[in-house]
Design an enzyme around this catalytic site. Structure first.
Site, PDB file in Angstrom:
ATOM      1  N   ASP A 125      -6.494  -4.020   2.265  1.00 43.86           N
ATOM      2  CA  ASP A 125      -7.976  -3.506   2.711  1.00 43.86           C
ATOM      3  C   ASP A 125      -7.427  -2.037   3.012  1.00 43.86           C
ATOM      4  O   ASP A 125      -8.365  -1.217   2.994  1.00 43.86           O
ATOM      5  CB  ASP A 125      -8.474  -4.171   3.805  1.00 43.86           C
ATOM      6  CG  ASP A 125      -9.037  -5.429   3.475  1.00 43.86           C
ATOM      7  OD1 ASP A 125      -9.499  -5.590   2.290  1.00 43.86           O
ATOM      8  OD2 ASP A 125      -9.220  -6.435   4.103  1.00 43.86           O
ATOM      9  N   THR A 152      -4.020  -8.333   4.139  1.00 42.41           N
ATOM     10  CA  THR A 152      -5.653  -8.531   4.330  1.00 42.41           C
ATOM     11  C   THR A 152      -6.223  -8.068   3.130  1.00 42.41           C
ATOM     12  O   THR A 152      -6.060  -6.855   2.804  1.00 42.41           O
ATOM     13  CB  THR A 152      -5.906  -8.005   5.667  1.00 42.41           C
ATOM     14  OG1 THR A 152      -5.771  -6.583   5.681  1.00 42.41           O
ATOM     15  CG2 THR A 152      -5.523  -8.394   6.890  1.00 42.41           C
TER      16      THR A 152
HETATM   17  N1  LIG Z   1       4.116   4.202   0.241  1.00 44.54           N
HETATM   18  C1  LIG Z   1       3.841   3.637   1.365  1.00 44.54           C
HETATM   19  N2  LIG Z   1       4.219   4.067   2.586  1.00 44.54           N
HETATM   20  C2  LIG Z   1       3.652   3.700   3.935  1.00 44.54           C
HETATM   21  N3  LIG Z   1       2.262   3.378   3.898  1.00 44.54           N
HETATM   22  C3  LIG Z   1       1.781   3.211   2.880  1.00 44.54           C
HETATM   23  C4  LIG Z   1       1.997   3.689   1.356  1.00 44.54           C
HETATM   24  N4  LIG Z   1       1.011   3.346   0.667  1.00 44.54           N
HETATM   25  C5  LIG Z   1       0.132   2.972   1.220  1.00 44.54           C
HETATM   26  N5  LIG Z   1       0.459   2.895   2.605  1.00 44.54           N
HETATM   27  C6  LIG Z   1      -0.629   2.541   3.579  1.00 44.54           C
HETATM   28  O1  LIG Z   1      -0.187   1.324   4.207  1.00 44.54           O
HETATM   29  C7  LIG Z   1      -1.328   0.798   4.698  1.00 44.54           C
HETATM   30  C8  LIG Z   1      -1.330  -0.853   4.456  1.00 44.54           C
HETATM   31  O2  LIG Z   1      -1.393  -1.029   3.213  1.00 44.54           O
HETATM   32  P1  LIG Z   1      -2.343  -2.396   2.347  1.00 44.54           P
HETATM   33  O3  LIG Z   1      -3.747  -2.484   2.715  1.00 44.54           O
HETATM   34  O4  LIG Z   1      -1.917  -1.987   1.090  1.00 44.54           O
HETATM   35  O5  LIG Z   1      -1.479  -3.524   2.891  1.00 44.54           O
HETATM   36  P2  LIG Z   1      -1.564  -4.371   4.021  1.00 44.54           P
HETATM   37  O6  LIG Z   1      -0.208  -5.310   4.001  1.00 44.54           O
HETATM   38  O7  LIG Z   1      -2.777  -5.271   3.714  1.00 44.54           O
HETATM   39  O8  LIG Z   1      -1.629  -3.754   5.300  1.00 44.54           O
HETATM   40  P3  LIG Z   1      -1.804  -4.001   6.617  1.00 44.54           P
HETATM   41  O9  LIG Z   1      -0.516  -3.721   7.200  1.00 44.54           O
HETATM   42  O10 LIG Z   1      -2.750  -3.067   7.184  1.00 44.54           O
HETATM   43  O11 LIG Z   1      -2.036  -5.597   6.979  1.00 44.54           O
HETATM   44  C9  LIG Z   1      -2.494   1.343   4.077  1.00 44.54           C
HETATM   45  O12 LIG Z   1      -3.443   1.945   5.142  1.00 44.54           O
HETATM   46  C10 LIG Z   1      -1.816   2.585   3.166  1.00 44.54           C
HETATM   47  O13 LIG Z   1      -2.476   3.772   3.651  1.00 44.54           O
END
Ligand SMILES: Nc1ncnc2c1ncn2[C@@H]1O[C@H](COP(=O)(O)OP(=O)(O)OP(=O)(O)O)[C@@H](O)[C@H]1O
Length: 586
Positions: A185, A229
């Protein structure tokens, strides 16, 4: 075109017309037996020879065979009904020429659909999202299918947070029909902010002014779920499955989506599509942030801690009601694929445009939203609340199959405002528990729900700028570091506004030394905090007093909404957390 071909050892009458490709088994007397019929719009591709695509591409040269790939609903009997897989059928022709003729005809039929399908995509993969399998999911499941369908993709594996958003805001996007994220998300939110921001920049509109009618975005967004998520994907597709999502992208499905803009004073703070929640949902998220080391379990832990603290908060909620003649949050309807309320809303929201093309498959064009609707009267409700939630969709997820507001619509230009007033802990538990089953969570004396177009929240007089300034500053700093771009060289308008706000209070260099208890003090704290925080699609907002406005059908996803039967059967599968949105197990 019609021929008798073989599939395996059996003979089939195979027919291709402009709408369907079908094959009917024939018995020894040439009588029809079982028919399989696939709409041409759900064909993915056709290849010469005996070809497999997933799990790995395998090609067996054969002059008389061709292989057809199509969307197949479910992969086995027990599959949830929103799950799509790749159907694969090998046809055997009488000669090579005959085979080539069939392949040409099928390719021509597919080419006729190309206007409805994306040709070129910009794909962002978060390599650290979820179980860190984004790259692998894309390479093994999504990319081979895109290639089969003749869709080209420019892939960016992100190296930092907000890279995808900044890319969309600043780089050349000519030629791309859509942007796709492989992540959760948080990644979707980056694309959402990038696409909306870019569209408003190009239209010369200010995103900060809540009274401005924003320009709907032409660039479609695709979500290939690979996060921890994936609630937006679940609520718009019905399952969290990378192959299903890729197939929706390939066939050019188009689902309009309402978006809520959240403002503080005259500044846009964020956009939200699922939950803007104060009180319980804000506290769960804030508490969970303190326990990131627990991994996904932190949401369960924080849910319990927050529930046991049994807090409620004072405030005034004002809202602009939506037209009760159109729909109501308690009318027992469900927003499913092809939803009548949403299609009729398209005509209401975009009266000058061709509404039918706006609701059907992918088709880029310009729309101007009807701004003639008079604002109407604001309704005001004061009190102490366990939680105040605004959601633009049902916000269903694996743990809460019907969601926060089961009758909410994806694209009717409204949101559902749910007010849960102060109550005893068991009453609130009953409310939460009803999200996990089919009992009506609104049928409780301390709960009310309103279908709205805008919401304002304010604190009681005297509490806005009281002793919580230091905490607010901490949140602002945290939020700034999260939303900063390009190594802090570029600051958004929102951040400039925040800096000004701090300067006004003299909090810039001259930090207050006053020792205070934590914002969320937990069970051991003797003094309960008087304000909560807002949880905006899983991010904490740095402001308490906000204005939210719902923008009807502002963006479009490569999805088609939940197909009948999908979603609700999925309650025991998959994702175990929803960022504080649903915290209880059955
Ligand atoms: N290369 C990167 N390094 C660090 N953070 C990143 C990178 N690419 C994207 N993000 C950030 O990582 C966050 C979480 O990403 P994502 O929603 O894809 O995964 P998630 O596992 O569902 O996350 P969460 O920790 O929110 O549960 C996003 O808000 C995004 O801005």
């Amino acid at each position: 075109m019609e021929s008798v071909l073989r599939v395996g050892k059996k003979r089939y009458r195979v027919i291709l017309n402009g709408i369907h490709f079908s094959w009917t088994e024939l018995d020894k007397k040439n009588r029809d037996k079982k028919t399989v019929s696939v709409p041409v719009s759900e064909l993915i591709g056709v290849e010469k020879g005996r070809v497999e695509i997933l799990p790995q591409k395998k090609v067996e040269e054969s002059e008389q065979h061709f292989t057809v790939f199509s969307v197949m609903r479910g992969s086995c009997r027990s599959s949830p009904s929103g799950l799509w897989s790749v159907g694969r059928t090998e046809f055997y022709c009488s000669s090579r020429d005959h085979r080539d003729h069939w392949v040409t005809q099928l390719k021509t039929a597919l080419a006729a659909k190309s206007g409805m399908r994306p040709q070129r995509l910009l794909v962002f993969i978060n390599p650290y999202g979820g179980k860190k399998k984004g790259v692998q999911i894309y390479r093994t499941l999504a990319s081979p299918l895109l290639e089969l369908a003749g869709i080209s993709a420019h892939v960016v594996v992100t190296e930092r947070a907000n890279q995808a958003r900044d890319h969309i805001l600043k780089k050349e996007l000519t030629g791309f029909d859509g942007v796709v994220c492989v992540g959760g998300d948080g990644m979707f939110s980056e694309l959402l902010h990038g696409v909306i921001g870019r569209t408003q920049q190009e239209a010369g509109l200010s995103e900060h002014d809540p009274t401005v009618t924003l320009q709907p975005c032409n660039l479609h967004i695709g979500i290939i779920p690979a996060g921890s998520t994936d609630c937006v994907c679940f609520a718009t597709v019905g399952v969290n499955d990378p192959v299903t999502s890729t197939l929706h992208i390939i066939i050019g499905d188009s689902q309009p989506l309402d978006v809520c803009s959240v403002h503080h004073q005259s500044t846009l703070v964020r956009y939200s599509v699922s939950l803007v929640g104060y009180g319980f949902y804000g506290d769960v998220l804030a508490e969970s942030e303190k326990h990131r080391w627990m991994g996904p379990l932190r949401y369960d832990y924080s849910g319990c801690v927050t529930y046991l603290s049994n807090r409620s908060y004072s405030g005034t909620v004002q809202f602009l009601p939506a037209d009760p003649q159109v729909s109501s949050p308690r009318d027992n309807t469900r927003c499913l694929s092809g939803c009548r309320v949403c299609s009729e809303s398209t005509e209401r929201l975009f009266p000058q445009s061709d509404a039918s093309s706006h609701t059907s498959s992918y088709s880029p064009s310009q729309y101007s939203q009807d701004s003639s609707q008079s604002e109407g009267d604001w309704v005001s409700i004061e009190g102490r609340f366990k939680c105040v939630s605004l959601t633009c969709m049902s916000s269903s997820c694996p743990r809460s199959p019907l969601g926060l507001s089961p009758a909410a619509h994806l694209a009717d230009g409204t949101g559902d405002l749910i007010l849960v007033r102060e109550t005893h802990a068991l009453g609130f538990l009953k409310y939460l528990h009803r999200h996990t089953n089919t009992e009506d969570q609104f049928d409780l004396p301390f709960v009310e729900v309103h279908r709205v177009r805008a919401v304002k929240f304010s604190l009681p007089p005297g509490e806005e700028d009281s002793e919580d300034e230091e905490d607010e500053e901490k949140q602002i700093e945290g939020w700034e570091s999260k939303t900063e771009t390009d190594g802090s060289t570029h600051k958004s308008m929102s951040q400039q506004h925040l800096a000004e706000k701090r300067d006004e209070r003299g909090m810039g260099d001259d930090k207050k030394k006053k020792k205070k208890s934590d914002f969320l003090c937990g069970l051991c704290c003797s003094r309960a905090p008087s304000v909560s925080v807002w949880n905006c699609d899983g991010e904490i907002l740095p402001f308490t007093e906000i204005l939210c406005r719902v923008h009807g059908q502002l963006v479009r996803l490569f999805a088609r909404g939940i197909e009948d039967g999908a979603g609700s059967r999925n309650c025991r599968v998959g994702n175990r957390k929803c960022k504080g949105r649903c915290v209880l197990h059955t």
